[in-house]
Design a protein around this motif. Structure first.
Motif, PDB file in Angstrom:
ATOM      1  N   LEU A   1      -8.047  56.425   8.161  1.00 25.43           N
ATOM      2  CA  LEU A   1      -7.646  55.249   7.390  1.00 25.43           C
ATOM      3  C   LEU A   1      -7.997  53.948   8.103  1.00 25.43           C
TER       4      LEU A   1
ATOM      5  N   TRP B   1     -11.587  52.750   7.643  1.00 24.80           N
ATOM      6  CA  TRP B   1     -11.710  52.423   6.222  1.00 24.80           C
ATOM      7  C   TRP B   1     -11.063  51.072   5.925  1.00 24.80           C
ATOM      8  N   ALA B   2      -9.867  50.829   6.491  1.00 24.24           N
ATOM      9  CA  ALA B   2      -9.153  49.578   6.240  1.00 24.24           C
ATOM     10  C   ALA B   2      -9.925  48.388   6.792  1.00 24.24           C
ATOM     11  N   VAL B   3     -10.591  48.584   7.953  1.00 20.66           N
ATOM     12  CA  VAL B   3     -11.336  47.466   8.536  1.00 20.66           C
ATOM     13  C   VAL B   3     -12.482  47.050   7.625  1.00 20.66           C
TER      14      VAL B   3
ATOM     15  N   PHE C   1     -12.687  47.652   4.412  1.00 19.49           N
ATOM     16  CA  PHE C   1     -12.240  47.756   3.022  1.00 19.49           C
ATOM     17  C   PHE C   1     -12.908  46.742   2.102  1.00 19.49           C
ATOM     18  N   GLN C   2     -12.987  45.483   2.543  1.00 21.60           N
ATOM     19  CA  GLN C   2     -13.450  44.418   1.642  1.00 21.60           C
ATOM     20  C   GLN C   2     -14.928  44.542   1.304  1.00 21.60           C
TER      21      GLN C   2
ATOM     22  N   GLY D   1     -16.428  48.144  -1.463  1.00 30.19           N
ATOM     23  CA  GLY D   1     -16.518  48.249  -2.911  1.00 30.19           C
ATOM     24  C   GLY D   1     -15.544  49.259  -3.481  1.00 30.19           C
ATOM     25  N   LEU D   2     -15.605  49.374  -4.811  1.00 35.34           N
ATOM     26  CA  LEU D   2     -14.598  50.147  -5.542  1.00 35.34           C
ATOM     27  C   LEU D   2     -14.701  51.639  -5.268  1.00 35.34           C
TER      28      LEU D   2
ATOM     29  N   PHE E   1     -12.818  52.824  -2.300  1.00 31.61           N
ATOM     30  CA  PHE E   1     -11.386  52.692  -2.554  1.00 31.61           C
ATOM     31  C   PHE E   1     -10.878  53.897  -3.328  1.00 31.61           C
TER      32      PHE E   1
ATOM     33  N   ILE F   1      -8.238  56.847  -2.295  1.00 33.18           N
ATOM     34  CA  ILE F   1      -7.056  57.182  -3.108  1.00 33.18           C
ATOM     35  C   ILE F   1      -6.979  58.695  -3.301  1.00 33.18           C
TER      36      ILE F   1
ATOM     37  N   ILE G   1      -5.833  60.229   0.003  1.00 36.65           N
ATOM     38  CA  ILE G   1      -4.393  60.054   0.226  1.00 36.65           C
ATOM     39  C   ILE G   1      -3.608  60.926  -0.748  1.00 36.65           C
TER      40      ILE G   1
ATOM     41  N   LEU H   1      -1.375  49.028   8.229  1.00 37.76           N
ATOM     42  CA  LEU H   1      -2.677  49.122   7.569  1.00 37.76           C
ATOM     43  C   LEU H   1      -2.885  48.043   6.517  1.00 37.76           C
TER      44      LEU H   1
ATOM     45  N   ILE I   1      -4.278  45.104   8.175  1.00 42.79           N
ATOM     46  CA  ILE I   1      -5.658  45.354   8.613  1.00 42.79           C
ATOM     47  C   ILE I   1      -6.619  45.239   7.418  1.00 42.79           C
ATOM     48  N   MET I   2      -6.177  45.763   6.252  1.00 44.67           N
ATOM     49  CA  MET I   2      -7.038  45.695   5.066  1.00 44.67           C
ATOM     50  C   MET I   2      -7.323  44.249   4.691  1.00 44.67           C
TER      51      MET I   2
ATOM     52  N   GLY J   1      -9.459  42.766   7.870  1.00 42.12           N
ATOM     53  CA  GLY J   1     -10.762  43.388   8.069  1.00 42.12           C
ATOM     54  C   GLY J   1     -11.206  43.383   9.515  1.00 42.12           C
ATOM     55  N   SER J   2     -10.253  43.358  10.437  1.00 41.49           N
ATOM     56  CA  SER J   2     -10.601  43.412  11.859  1.00 41.49           C
ATOM     57  C   SER J   2      -9.412  43.937  12.635  1.00 41.49           C
TER      58      SER J   2
ATOM     59  N   LYS K   1      -8.407  44.376  -4.881  1.00 40.09           N
ATOM     60  CA  LYS K   1      -9.551  44.603  -5.778  1.00 40.09           C
ATOM     61  C   LYS K   1      -9.436  43.703  -7.014  1.00 40.09           C
TER      62      LYS K   1
ATOM     63  N   GLN L   1     -10.344  40.241  -5.988  1.00 39.49           N
ATOM     64  CA  GLN L   1     -11.789  40.063  -5.871  1.00 39.49           C
ATOM     65  C   GLN L   1     -12.454  39.981  -7.252  1.00 39.49           C
TER      66      GLN L   1
END
Lengths: 117, 350
Positions: free
Chosen positions: A76, A79-81, A83-84, A87-88, A91, A95, A98, B183, B186-187, B190-191, B343, B346
């Motif tokens: 995780l 992935w979280a780092v 995340f942005q 893309g979808l 994500f 899901i 998880i 988390l 972090i999301m 992004g670092s 999401k 965005q």
């Protein structure tokens, strides 16, 4: 100097500090021993039976669950780092990942692994 | 001037060493060593005075006065205690596993000191600003479980064994919500670098955008440090003192100092992740960043101490049930909601 060299210095000094505290104490503390003092403490009564016995299994079940979820967190975090920028699709993939783990948690819950009996 | 006090000292030291003509690596190592000694002194003094603070908070909450004999207002009490503890005999029980028994108090302090390497106490004031700072901190702090367990097992006393088994069960169970709770932050950032996380909170602290994560993290962190109401590990009315039962003198003091240093770590971490680190609120920039950091950290430490004297100890089954059935699902839900929210955010294109 790299980050890890710094961490190594921290590790070494922390070890020296910990050992130093105990050793200093050993050098200056008194030594007056008697048999009763060296007994392990059990409310004043003589101890009975061995201490290192087989322990109840509930602890083991929690340890198993922990290993599963702790490995999950290793996936995780990267992935979280990212995340942005992922893309979808990533994500939705996460899901699903998880969700599988939640099914596992639900199964353990249903089977009573989370009950302290 | 005051703002850059510590950074200035480090730069001055660096330029001083640069004049000597020694290789850069050695100079950097010396600077790191000086930082480390400063951090070590800070940890020790702080741990000592946190014990004093704890006793004072306890006393005032129970309408007593607390320690007031040694020094003005009892301020020197912790040093008297430390002096006493060093001079006391370390009793090694006859049946104990001597090597492991003595290794545990030596090692218990190592993860705590190592963690302080990545904590930024102010602007540019982290000893090492590592790119995986948060992950490093979480990985290293989880080691202390092992050393507590070593101490309890090697004592060869039944109370110690029960206590150390509880340590493992409790710390393992509450590590998950702690790790999963962070988390969400972090999301958003992004670092994993501490300075990036703090920089992201310049305008809005994450406690406002991630309130559930903060509550999950703080609850789990209090449980991780074995503080009341989660102090079953050393519940003195049930199992004497848990893993510490057989320890005396300096060996006990090491465990005790590590516990208070860990409280500092979790409160510093909560400050960094959720309370904006060293950022000044309301534009009060004239007060140095490191003073803000310590103000926030001590406010959280005060809350932790207040919790101890406000709530009764919970039962073992309640403890495990709360961790696994409430905090873990809640933390997973928080990750999901944060992801969906971001999401949507965005997609709208704000």
């Amino acid at each position: 100097m790299s980050d890890w060299a710094g961490v190594f210095i921290f590790l070494v000094v922390a070890l020296i500090f910990g050992a130093g505290g105990i050793v200093t104490s050993f050098l200056i503390h008194p030594r007056r021993q008697n048999p009763a003092k060296l007994e392990e403490y059990e409310c004043g009564l003589p101890t009975r039976g061995p201490t290192w016995v087989q322990f109840r299994t509930s602890y083991f079940l929690y340890a198993l669950l922990f290993v599963i979820f702790d490995v999950e967190t290793i996936y995780l975090y990267p992935w979280a780092v990212k995340f942005q920028s992922l893309g979808l699709f990533a994500f939705i993939e996460m899901i699903i990942f998880i969700f599988i783990l939640i099914v596992g948690l639900w199964y353990a819950w249903k089977e009573g692994a989370l009950e302290w009996k | 001037m005051l703002e850059n006090l510590f950074v200035g000292v480090a730069d001055w030291l660096r330029s001083l060493l640069g004049g000597l003509g020694t290789p850069v690596e050695i100079n950097e190592a010396i600077v790191m060593l000086v930082k480390l000694v400063a951090i070590l002194v800070f940890i020790l003094l702080n741990a000592a005075w946190l014990v004093y603070m704890e006793r004072k908070v306890a006393a005032y909450m129970q309408a007593r006065i607390g320690p007031n004999r040694v020094g003005p207002k009892g301020l020197l009490q912790p040093f008297a205690d430390v002096g006493k503890l060093i001079c006391k005999e370390i009793v090694i029980p006859r049946k104990a596993d001597i090597v492991v028994f003595l290794l545990a108090p030596v090692l218990i302090f190592v993860p705590t000191v190592m963690v302080f390497a990545v904590i930024p106490f102010g602007k540019n004031m982290a000893a090492i600003d590592m790119n995986i700072g948060v992950f490093y901190l979480l990985a290293i702090t989880s080691l202390s479980t092992l050393f507590l367990w070593m101490g309890g097992w090697a004592s060869n006393s039944k109370y110690s064994l029960i206590g150390s088994m509880r340590v493992v069960a409790q710390m393992v169970s509450y590590e998950l919500p702690l790790v999963l709770g962070l988390l969400g932050v972090i999301m958003i950032v992004g670092s994993l670098r501490m300075s990036d996380i703090i920089a992201a909170q310049e305008h809005v602290w994450f406690i406002f955008t991630q309130p559930i994560a903060f509550l999950i993290y703080f609850t789990a962190a209090v449980a991780e440090t074995n503080r009341c109401p989660f102090d079953l590990v050393e519940g003195e009315s049930e199992i004497i003192s848990g893993p510490y039962t057989e320890y005396a003198g300096m060996a006990f003091a090491m465990f005790f100092m590590a516990e208070y240093a860990n409280i500092m770590v979790i409160c510093a971490m909560a400050t960094i992740m959720f309370l904006g680190g060293w950022h000044a609120p309301f534009g009060l920039d004239f007060i140095p960043s490191w003073i803000w950091f310590f103000l926030k950290m001590y406010a959280l430490i005060f809350i932790v101490m207040q919790l101890r004297w406000t709530y009764p100890r919970i039962r073992v089954d309640q403890l495990m049930g709360f961790g696994w059935k409430v905090l873990v699902p809640l933390a997973l839900a928080n990750i999901f909601i944060t992801g969906v929210g971001m999401k949507i955010y965005q997609a709208i294109g704000w």
